[in-house]
Scaffold this motif. Structure first.
Motif, PDB file in Angstrom:
ATOM      1  N   THR A 255       0.466  -5.428  -0.076  1.00 46.68           N
ATOM      2  CA  THR A 255      -0.990  -4.993  -0.522  1.00 46.68           C
ATOM      3  C   THR A 255      -1.483  -6.122  -1.229  1.00 46.68           C
ATOM      4  O   THR A 255      -2.771  -6.110  -1.475  1.00 46.68           O
TER       5      THR A 255
ATOM      6  N   ASN B 279      -4.938  -7.307   0.111  1.00 43.11           N
ATOM      7  CA  ASN B 279      -6.077  -6.286  -0.052  1.00 43.11           C
ATOM      8  C   ASN B 279      -5.966  -5.788  -1.196  1.00 43.11           C
ATOM      9  O   ASN B 279      -5.847  -4.496  -1.298  1.00 43.11           O
TER      10      ASN B 279
ATOM     11  N   ASP C 125     -16.153  -2.530  -4.622  1.00 41.63           N
ATOM     12  CA  ASP C 125     -15.872  -3.830  -3.825  1.00 41.63           C
ATOM     13  C   ASP C 125     -17.098  -4.268  -2.649  1.00 41.63           C
ATOM     14  O   ASP C 125     -16.943  -3.318  -1.718  1.00 41.63           O
TER      15      ASP C 125
END
Length: 562
Positions: free
Chosen positions: A33, A36, A179
């Motif tokens: 992860t 990202n 984001d």
């Protein structure tokens, strides 16, 4: 967590293997992860427990968050500590942005491929609340601008001839995290990212050559055409720039700019300093504005933004770039404004901003001058001033002066119902300046036209008397006064192509000896004490012929009409 108690070595070994497997699996999952993940900046009083409770989809990730970040005390985290959180552990929902201002031709292509266009010439469209979702594209034409506001109050200005896609607008956690991913395909954008600590924003701008990551800063990103580089300039805070061909992150701080070339090279340079605007007058009387600044080494142009004074700095009434030593604007109404100017250097980096408050008073515009024009000599007794007639104008104000600054006025006169004025009291010869302003009921007196210089020449003179005696020709003309000089020419051709005799004298007569018989042409010019030359008088002719006793006779003067 319950402790494991057993006296069975095989069971203990089995449990140990399970724990090791879970830990390895968790580590592998976490490693996966990292590519990202969301970077969270800790606030005062934060702990991993309350961060997890507010933002994670499941508290089961709390322990994995501890393992990922390896903090010395997960329950007492120092402010501004960086916390890494895999995106998929966070609450997620689709966010949006809003288009709030446009100028010129702007097209929006929405996420569902529907379109809307704004075409409002050179005025700012206000009061917009156009919602933009993920996938929306903003296109601006020549001289066009579009301003977008995001959830946290951050603003983005899409400059002219640009294309921007909102690739990601995710709202994360409890809604205070987001984001945002934008793709700039061409042109330039200016970003003012909100440094408000209530929000935790990841803000990335992608181009074909680079990725720019920011938090709480003001900066510009530009995409060059064809093989030209991507440029990022930072005016406040800090950004991180990474070429798409490498994993190297480059910090770019306030007052610095990054140039990312097609081969992946990232160069960091100082931005140009803010220009000096102290020479600009507090009241500007022309629109569009065009002010020439002194040339500065390595500076090839200027970017000029104009906003209404004390108004939203993103509601631009003018936004112009010129590759000369000029400050320019589009045509804008009269009013109180703030000018924001940045220099552009030979590396195409736009620099730090200078601000200047001014008043624009350009209406009613001054009339077009017809006559006399610049440096035009005037020799007539009466002098007529003419200008173009304007509609909705009640009167004109004419000024004539002996100096460029109009400190030495010889005439100030308001003229109604006419676009000309005949000055009958002719001033003495010399250089003068005149200007004209329009007066309307609505706006009062407007600015004066640019000063026009003209020359008042001495009157043209002509020959009064010609006598011939003792082989000497005496020519006499009227006296122009003290401190004048006279230039005369004699030729046997009316065109004066070949001059037999030419002199400058201080008296109003001259004597010429030994002039042979024949027909001659004579013309005269006066020269004032400050060196201004009058026009030539009309040619005159006289004839000298021999008599029976070989003495010479002078026939009467003849005045030749042109």
């Amino acid at each position: 967590m319950k402790s494991i108690k057993t006296n069975n070595p095989k069971a203990l070994k089995k449990h140990t293997l399970v724990i090791i497997f879970i830990y390895i699996f968790a580590c592998l999952f976490i490693q996966k992860t990292w590519a990202n993940e969301y970077i969270y900046k800790a606030k005062a009083g934060d702990s991993l427990w309350n961060i997890s409770k507010k933002h994670l989809i499941d508290m089961k990730y709390w322990s994995q968050l501890i393992a990922l970040n390896k903090l010395p005390d997960p329950n007492n985290i120092a402010e501004d500590t960086i916390i890494r959180i895999p995106i998929q552990w966070l609450h997620q929902e689709n966010g949006s942005a809003k288009l709030i201002y446009t100028t010129g031709d702007v097209q929006i292509i929405f996420h569902d491929a529907s379109k809307v266009s704004f075409s409002n010439a050179k005025k700012v469209t206000q009061g917009l609340e156009v919602t933009l979702l993920e996938g929306s594209i903003i296109k601006t034409g020549k001289d066009a601008l579009a301003t977008i506001i995001f959830l946290d109050g951050s603003r983005l200005l899409v400059q002219s001839n640009s294309e921007l896609k909102l690739e990601g607008l995710d709202v994360l956690g409890d809604g205070t995290l987001s984001d945002m991913n934008l793709y700039l395909d061409k042109g330039s954008i200016t970003n003012d990212v909100n440094p408000n600590k209530e929000y935790n924003i990841r803000y990335e701008i992608h181009t074909k050559l680079a990725t720019t990551s920011v938090r709480g800063t003001k900066f510009t990103v530009s995409v060059g055409q064809d093989d030209l580089p991507t440029i990022a300039e930072v005016l406040r805070g800090k950004i991180v720039v990474k070429s798409n061909k490498t994993d190297i992150e480059n910090d770019v701080t306030k007052g610095r700019g990054a140039i990312i070339s097609e081969d992946g090279e990232v160069q960091i340079h100082n931005l140009p300093k803010a220009p000096f605007l102290g020479g600009i007058p507090p009241i500007i009387e022309r629109s569009p504005i065009n002010i020439v600044l002194p040339e500065v080494q390595n500076i090839k142009g200027y970017h000029t933004v104009i906003i209404i004074k004390d108004d939203d700095q993103y509601r631009h009434v003018s936004n112009e770039t010129i590759h000369k030593s000029n400050i320019i604007s589009r045509d804008i109404p009269d009013g109180n404004y703030t000018m924001i100017v940045a220099a552009i250097n030979d590396k195409n980096l736009k620099g730090e901003e200078a601000r200047y408050d001014f008043i624009l008073k350009a209406r009613p515009i001054p009339p077009i001058i017809i006559s006399p024009q610049i440096e035009k000599p005037v020799s007539t007794k009466d002098i007529q001033f003419k200008w173009a007639k304007q509609t909705s104008i009640s009167a004109y104000r004419l000024e004539i002066a002996q100096d460029f600054k109009f400190d030495k006025l010889i005439l100030q006169k308001d003229i109604s119902g006419s676009s000309s004025f005949l000055l009958q009291e002719r001033p003495k010869s010399g250089t003068y300046f005149w200007r004209i302003a329009a007066i309307s009921v609505k706006d009062g007196q407007g600015p004066f036209s640019d000063p026009i210089s003209f020359k008042i020449l001495p009157h043209a003179l002509k020959l009064d008397e010609a006598k011939y005696k003792d082989n000497t020709l005496t020519l006499r003309w009227n006296n122009a006064g003290d401190n004048f000089k006279y230039r005369f020419q004699i030729s046997q051709e009316r065109s004066f192509k070949n001059i037999l005799l030419g002199r400058i004298v201080t008296k109003n007569f001259t004597e010429i000896k030994n002039l042979l018989s024949g027909t001659y042409y004579f013309r005269l010019q006066i020269i004032s004490e400050d060196g201004f030359e009058g026009i030539w008088g009309q040619p005159q002719t006289f004839t000298i012929t021999s008599g029976s006793f070989k003495d010479y006779l002078l026939l009467p003067l003849k005045f030749l009409r042109e």
